[in-house]
Design an enzyme around this catalytic site. Structure first.
Site, PDB file in Angstrom:
ATOM      1  N   SER A  83      -7.698  66.015   6.046  1.00 50.60           N
ATOM      2  CA  SER A  83      -8.336  64.792   6.541  1.00 50.60           C
ATOM      3  C   SER A  83      -9.393  64.281   5.563  1.00 50.60           C
ATOM      4  O   SER A  83     -10.018  63.251   5.803  1.00 50.60           O
ATOM      5  CB  SER A  83      -8.964  65.028   7.922  1.00 50.60           C
TER       6      SER A  83
ATOM      7  N   HIS B 167      -5.409  25.987  32.367  1.00 54.39           N
ATOM      8  CA  HIS B 167      -3.978  25.926  32.007  1.00 54.39           C
ATOM      9  C   HIS B 167      -3.768  25.118  30.728  1.00 54.39           C
ATOM     10  O   HIS B 167      -2.698  24.558  30.525  1.00 54.39           O
ATOM     11  CB  HIS B 167      -3.144  25.307  33.136  1.00 54.39           C
TER      12      HIS B 167
ATOM     13  N   SER C 104      -2.325  25.441   1.349  1.00 51.66           N
ATOM     14  CA  SER C 104      -0.934  25.888   1.322  1.00 51.66           C
ATOM     15  C   SER C 104      -0.455  25.901  -0.119  1.00 51.66           C
ATOM     16  O   SER C 104      -0.848  25.052  -0.917  1.00 51.66           O
ATOM     17  CB  SER C 104      -0.087  24.926   2.146  1.00 51.66           C
TER      18      SER C 104
ATOM     19  N   LYS D  37      -2.368  20.558   3.450  1.00 53.91           N
ATOM     20  CA  LYS D  37      -2.767  21.552   4.455  1.00 53.91           C
ATOM     21  C   LYS D  37      -4.187  22.094   4.258  1.00 53.91           C
ATOM     22  O   LYS D  37      -4.654  22.285   3.143  1.00 53.91           O
ATOM     23  CB  LYS D  37      -1.800  22.753   4.433  1.00 53.91           C
TER      24      LYS D  37
ATOM     25  N   GLU E 254      -7.379  32.627  12.630  1.00 52.78           N
ATOM     26  CA  GLU E 254      -6.085  33.256  12.920  1.00 52.78           C
ATOM     27  C   GLU E 254      -6.181  34.770  12.769  1.00 52.78           C
ATOM     28  O   GLU E 254      -5.598  35.528  13.545  1.00 52.78           O
ATOM     29  CB  GLU E 254      -5.013  32.713  11.973  1.00 52.78           C
TER      30      GLU E 254
ATOM     31  N   TYR F 185     -10.352  72.225  21.558  1.00 58.79           N
ATOM     32  CA  TYR F 185      -9.965  71.509  20.345  1.00 58.79           C
ATOM     33  C   TYR F 185      -8.482  71.720  20.048  1.00 58.79           C
ATOM     34  O   TYR F 185      -7.961  72.824  20.144  1.00 58.79           O
ATOM     35  CB  TYR F 185     -10.796  71.981  19.136  1.00 58.79           C
TER      36      TYR F 185
HETATM   37  N1  ARG Z   1     -10.796  67.997  10.132  1.00 56.67           N
HETATM   38  C1  ARG Z   1     -10.885  68.463  11.480  1.00 56.67           C
HETATM   39  C2  ARG Z   1     -10.954  67.265  12.432  1.00 56.67           C
HETATM   40  O1  ARG Z   1     -11.187  66.199  11.977  1.00 56.67           O
HETATM   41  C3  ARG Z   1     -12.087  69.312  11.638  1.00 56.67           C
HETATM   42  C4  ARG Z   1     -11.958  70.332  12.716  1.00 56.67           C
HETATM   43  C5  ARG Z   1     -11.076  71.424  12.318  1.00 56.67           C
HETATM   44  N2  ARG Z   1     -11.075  72.445  13.302  1.00 56.67           N
HETATM   45  C6  ARG Z   1     -10.108  73.369  13.334  1.00 56.67           C
HETATM   46  N3  ARG Z   1     -10.192  74.237  14.277  1.00 56.67           N
HETATM   47  N4  ARG Z   1      -9.150  73.378  12.475  1.00 56.67           N
HETATM   48  O2  ARG Z   1     -10.740  67.387  13.608  1.00 56.67           O
END
Ligand code: ARG
Length: 470
Positions: free
Chosen positions: A28, A160, A281, A287, A294, A321
């Site tokens: 991530s 309407h 345009s 235009k 939009e 979690y």
């Molecule tokens: N990158 C993870 C998230 O955004 C962090 C938590 C990770 N926890 C775990 N038990 N692997 O959720």
């Protein structure tokens, strides 16, 4: 930016490293490095607390905090060397700190990424909602400036999308501004509700070590600390609620955008857009397009998508979690960016829009727009409203059928007569709805005062909203 390989946080238990496919799906870091300041702030608080409860010496605390400062500067400057095993921002910061200060290996004492990530995200969301709320206020000010400048100008009010009753232009603009007041209030209420620290919940169950969650909560400026460690790490309703508040704001901006689009058409001709906030345009030289409006309308779709996407992600998750929850961030970040940009662009567009009050007045001066005034004229003389409605309705039908102009039919009608016919003169109807919150310029005077008081009170809340640290 990217360095060589490193070890995973769990390398002790595993004989081999992660596969490329796992890493690509699992990592991530590409999006959560956006929370690096919050992550480092959280670690400073956690490490200081560990010092306070005697789990780290004051030298260890000082060296880890010094290393956190260094890592923060390096990430901010873009000089921090991330490595491929940096799964997320938490991993990267801990690795970076430990490379600088050996005591960094104690930084994660009593902590899990589960309580860490939720705390980071609460800090991030708290600041982001304050920022969005302040932009909402800025845009409300812009609408207020136009509402005050509109004076007695009036336009058709619609139901309407059919012309209904004329209203003051200021009334119409303030209607959008009041909706934004509620958005502001919702954003702040959401911000207050999410103002809870999750640090100290550990992976899910708390700790056998003498941690002090209140200490970290106070250091981080949270209003309160979690009550249940399972709930602390499993809860993402604060993200869903933030997404709702952002989507609702986006939907309000979308509705305003839709009106600007309509009003800018040749058919309506109620506004003239500034060149700097319009596009042309590539093919049709004549235009001038209202792209910002939009996009305000179009972006609302993705905001709604982020909300429903997160709710769908959460609905089947057992406590506590689950990695699914990593899906909470991209939508939130995008929603904040989207609403932010939309508010800024729409604010610029509306600030520079010229209102063609003659075109508005012309459209609002159709004698039919005063039909309700005629019925109410009869009511004042004692006619039951249902009968009055039928009497006027019949005259409208005859006028539309071409028998005579409505004004002549009204003047000639014994029950109505010349005084009623005067109500059909251009501009008269717009002045007549003087009740509380009504659409006449006189009623709007009082509304403007109420709106200014509300906006002033909201603006007074701003200093407490914007981040003090960072
Ligand atoms: N990158 C993870 C998230 O955004 C962090 C938590 C990770 N926890 C775990 N038990 N692997 O959720």
């Amino acid at each position: 930016m990217s360095g060589g390989d490193g070890q995973t946080l769990w390398h002790g238990r595993f004989a081999g490293g992660p596969t490329e496919a796992l890493q690509a799906l699992n990592d991530s870091l590409p999006f959560d490095q956006r929370m690096f300041r919050e992550d480092i702030e959280g670690s400073r608080a956690h490490v200081s607390m560990l010092g306070d409860v005697g789990l780290l010496t004051s030298d260890e605390v000082a060296s880890v905090i010094g290393a956190l400062d260094e890592v923060e500067t390096a990430i901010a400057n873009g000089t921090f060397a991330f490595v491929s095993s940096d799964e997320d921002i938490h991993t990267a910061v801990e690795r970076g700190v430990t490379e600088i200060a050996p005591a960094g290996a104690k930084m994660h004492t009593g902590r899990s990424r589960n309580d860490q990530v939720v705390t980071d995200l609460r800090l991030w969301t708290k600041a982001a909602l304050g920022d969005i709320a302040s932009l909402v206020l800025t845009f409300q000010r812009t609408l207020l400036v136009h509402a005050e400048a509109a004076g007695d100008a009036y336009l058709p009010g619609y139901t309407h999308l059919q012309q209904a009753q004329p209203v003051a232009l200021s009334h119409h603009l303030l209607a959008h501004a009041w909706a934004l007041s509620r958005d502001f209030d919702r954003l702040l209420a959401c911000r207050d509700r999410l103002d809870t620290s999750g640090l100290g919940a550990g992976a899910l169950a708390g700790s056998s070590l003498p941690l002090d969650p209140t200490n970290t909560a106070q250091r981080l400026g949270f209003a309160r600390v979690f009550d249940n460690s399972l709930d602390a790490v499993a809860d993402r309703d604060f993200v869903a609620e933030a997404l709702f508040c952002l989507a609702m704001t986006g939907v309000h901006l979308s509705r305003l955008g839709e009106e600007l689009i309509l009003w800018a058409t040749t058919e309506f001709g109620f506004i003239e857009l500034d060149d700097g906030f319009s596009t042309g345009s590539s093919m049709m030289p004549q235009k001038k397009n209202p792209d910002i409006a939009e996009l305000a309308r179009g972006k609302a779709g993705r905001l709604i998508g982020h909300l429903t996407s997160l709710l769908a992600t959460l609905k089947g998750l057992p406590l506590t979690y689950n990695k699914d929850m990593q899906e909470d961030k991209e939508g939130l970040f995008d929603a904040v960016d989207t609403v932010r940009l939309t508010l800024l662009a729409l604010d610029g567009m509306v600030s520079t829009t010229a209102f063609r009050i003659d075109a508005m007045a012309q459209q609002a001066s159709s004698p039919y727009a005063a039909a309700t005034d005629l019925a109410e004229h009869l009511v004042v003389a004692g006619t039951p409203f249902r009968d009055a409605h039928a009497i006027v309705g019949e005259l409208v039908r005859r006028a539309l059928a071409g028998e005579a102009p409505l004004v002549d039919l009204v003047a000639a009608d014994q029950r109505l007569g010349p005084a009623a016919a005067d109500l059909l003169a251009p501009g008269v109807s717009a002045t007549r709805r003087t009740t509380h919150g009504g659409g006449s310029p006189a009623a709007v005077e009082a509304q403007l005062e109420r709106f200014k008081a509300q906006l002033g009170a909201d603006e007074a809340r701003l200093p407490g909203l914007l981040p003090t640290k960072r």
